[in-house]
Design a protein around this motif. Sequence first.
Motif, PDB file in Angstrom:
ATOM      1  N   ASP A 263      60.369  74.970 -63.054  1.00  0.00           N
ATOM      2  CA  ASP A 263      60.411  75.452 -61.674  1.00  0.00           C
ATOM      3  C   ASP A 263      60.337  74.236 -60.739  1.00  0.00           C
ATOM      4  OD1 ASP A 263      60.195  76.739 -59.277  1.00  0.00           O
ATOM      5  OD2 ASP A 263      58.399  77.891 -59.776  1.00  0.00           O
ATOM      6  N   GLN A 264      61.528  73.663 -60.515  1.00  0.00           N
ATOM      7  CA  GLN A 264      61.613  72.439 -59.722  1.00  0.00           C
ATOM      8  C   GLN A 264      61.322  72.730 -58.254  1.00  0.00           C
ATOM      9  OE1 GLN A 264      65.559  70.659 -59.680  1.00  0.00           O
ATOM     10  NE2 GLN A 264      64.629  68.655 -60.035  1.00  0.00           N
ATOM     11  N   VAL A 265      60.594  71.819 -57.608  1.00  0.00           N
ATOM     12  CA  VAL A 265      60.237  72.013 -56.200  1.00  0.00           C
ATOM     13  C   VAL A 265      61.395  71.530 -55.327  1.00  0.00           C
ATOM     14  CG1 VAL A 265      58.581  71.369 -54.395  1.00  0.00           C
ATOM     15  CG2 VAL A 265      57.797  71.718 -56.763  1.00  0.00           C
ATOM     16  N   GLU A 273      56.544  73.002 -60.312  1.00  0.00           N
ATOM     17  CA  GLU A 273      55.379  73.864 -60.164  1.00  0.00           C
ATOM     18  C   GLU A 273      54.955  74.347 -61.550  1.00  0.00           C
ATOM     19  OE1 GLU A 273      55.609  76.558 -56.757  1.00  0.00           O
ATOM     20  OE2 GLU A 273      54.960  78.119 -58.127  1.00  0.00           O
ATOM     21  N   TYR A 274      53.668  74.396 -61.808  1.00  0.00           N
ATOM     22  CA  TYR A 274      53.187  74.893 -63.100  1.00  0.00           C
ATOM     23  C   TYR A 274      51.830  75.561 -62.897  1.00  0.00           C
ATOM     24  CZ  TYR A 274      50.232  70.719 -63.112  1.00  0.00           C
ATOM     25  OH  TYR A 274      49.307  69.766 -62.784  1.00  0.00           O
ATOM     26  N   THR A 275      51.403  76.296 -63.910  1.00  0.00           N
ATOM     27  CA  THR A 275      50.136  77.030 -63.792  1.00  0.00           C
ATOM     28  C   THR A 275      48.980  76.061 -64.014  1.00  0.00           C
ATOM     29  OG1 THR A 275      51.194  79.072 -64.461  1.00  0.00           O
ATOM     30  CG2 THR A 275      48.793  78.990 -64.656  1.00  0.00           C
ATOM     31  N   ILE A 276      48.402  75.597 -62.927  1.00  0.00           N
ATOM     32  CA  ILE A 276      47.345  74.583 -62.994  1.00  0.00           C
ATOM     33  C   ILE A 276      46.088  75.170 -63.648  1.00  0.00           C
ATOM     34  CG2 ILE A 276      45.784  73.189 -61.584  1.00  0.00           C
ATOM     35  CD1 ILE A 276      48.042  72.635 -59.721  1.00  0.00           C
ATOM     36  N   TYR A 277      45.724  76.388 -63.215  1.00  0.00           N
ATOM     37  CA  TYR A 277      44.582  77.036 -63.869  1.00  0.00           C
ATOM     38  C   TYR A 277      44.800  78.537 -63.911  1.00  0.00           C
ATOM     39  CZ  TYR A 277      42.636  78.452 -59.275  1.00  0.00           C
ATOM     40  OH  TYR A 277      42.442  79.012 -58.031  1.00  0.00           O
ATOM     41  N   THR A 278      44.116  79.169 -64.856  1.00  0.00           N
ATOM     42  CA  THR A 278      44.034  80.634 -64.941  1.00  0.00           C
ATOM     43  C   THR A 278      42.558  80.980 -64.973  1.00  0.00           C
ATOM     44  OG1 THR A 278      46.069  80.708 -66.237  1.00  0.00           O
ATOM     45  CG2 THR A 278      44.642  82.645 -66.359  1.00  0.00           C
ATOM     46  N   VAL A 279      42.139  81.894 -64.097  1.00  0.00           N
ATOM     47  CA  VAL A 279      40.738  82.339 -64.146  1.00  0.00           C
ATOM     48  C   VAL A 279      40.681  83.823 -64.476  1.00  0.00           C
ATOM     49  CG1 VAL A 279      39.447  80.740 -62.673  1.00  0.00           C
ATOM     50  CG2 VAL A 279      40.787  82.536 -61.622  1.00  0.00           C
ATOM     51  N   GLY A 280      39.626  84.213 -65.172  1.00  0.00           N
ATOM     52  CA  GLY A 280      39.342  85.616 -65.444  1.00  0.00           C
ATOM     53  C   GLY A 280      37.891  85.865 -65.118  1.00  0.00           C
TER      54      GLY A 280
END
Length: 328
Positions: A263-265, A273-280
């Motif tokens: 996913d180029q900016v 762009e990338y998934t820097i963090y995932t929280v639950g």
Amino acid sequence: MCTALSFQVDNNHYFGRNLDLELSYGQQVVITPQNFSFKFREVANLDHHFALIGVASVVDNYPLYFDAANDHGLAMGGLNYPDNAYYADSISGKDNVASFELIPWILGQCATVDEAKKLLANINITNQQFSQQLPPSPLHWLISDHSDSIVVESDRDGVHVYDNPVGVLTNNPSFPKQLFNLNNYRTISAATLPNQFSAQVPLEDYSRGLGPRNLPGGMDSESRFVRAAFNKYNATWDQHDEVANITELFHVMHSVEQQSGLDQVATNPAKFEYTIYTVGYNLDKGLLYYTTYTNNQINLVNMNKVNLQGNSLTAYPFVNDQAINNVN
Ligand SMILES: C[C@H](CCC(=O)NCCS(=O)(=O)O)[C@H]1CC[C@H]2[C@@H]3CC[C@@H]4C[C@H](O)CC[C@]4(C)[C@H]3C[C@H](O)[C@]12C
């Protein structure tokens, strides 16, 4: 881009969020105890309030939350809403809350979505900036408690508070359009359905998994909205097993993650762009679980391990190193 969702499994209530971006704002996991003094620009300060745990950049000892949950089980996340979000100047007689103040203002005082709705009834989300370096971000917000979710969008024609029956939020377009778009996927199924194409065309069931074949696979926000909703509703949750549910939550969140390089900016082609963090979040127990792009292990921060009656912030830097389990 970002994705957030909430879900309930019997008496367990969870809230998940991916942060997709090409740069970092120095965010950490931050616990705000009940007596930390929240100073606001126009509305009354909150010197005593509910405690918060979430992801925030701390600037001048102020926690700028991206997403958070409070010690009563209300959670909230701010997601990108570019070109649509419109923040007004202050209006006298309204509760003038700057966009960066909205999460602490709501989570500091509300235990439920109903209470949040009441508090939002007289709101004006203002365009004040936190600082010259940090102008307002164009956001919309998902707010969820044990049973309900709402979306807050501040558009050119004013603030809208929508009931969110599917408990999912991504980015553009506006929430009512995202919700309507789900109608286009009403025939997607976890089961492989019989051939309905035509009785005259002998189409084969040549592979497992043909039922959800036309689920959108894209990284764009409409695709992620549909995929997150379908995957959430069809996931196999467990009534009792916390580890099993958290594992499943991370599978759902990672099913809409942005892999780096894809996913180029547009404004900076060297960046992706990338998934820097995932929280639950476990909303009943004040727990924040997370993974980062480079650390697939699930990490846990428990808000109850700090003194929630205190008055100073506790911040935990993200652990970004991959933890490989050496088997031999
Ligand atoms: C950019 C992020 C959304 C992820 C996303 O969707 N990325 C697509 C990028 S792209 O549009 O595709 O190029 C959003 C989500 C939460 C936001 C912070 C909220 C607190 C604080 C508010 C202040 O007022 C400004 C600074 C501040 C630290 C904010 C920075 C940034 O705005 C954050 C990280």
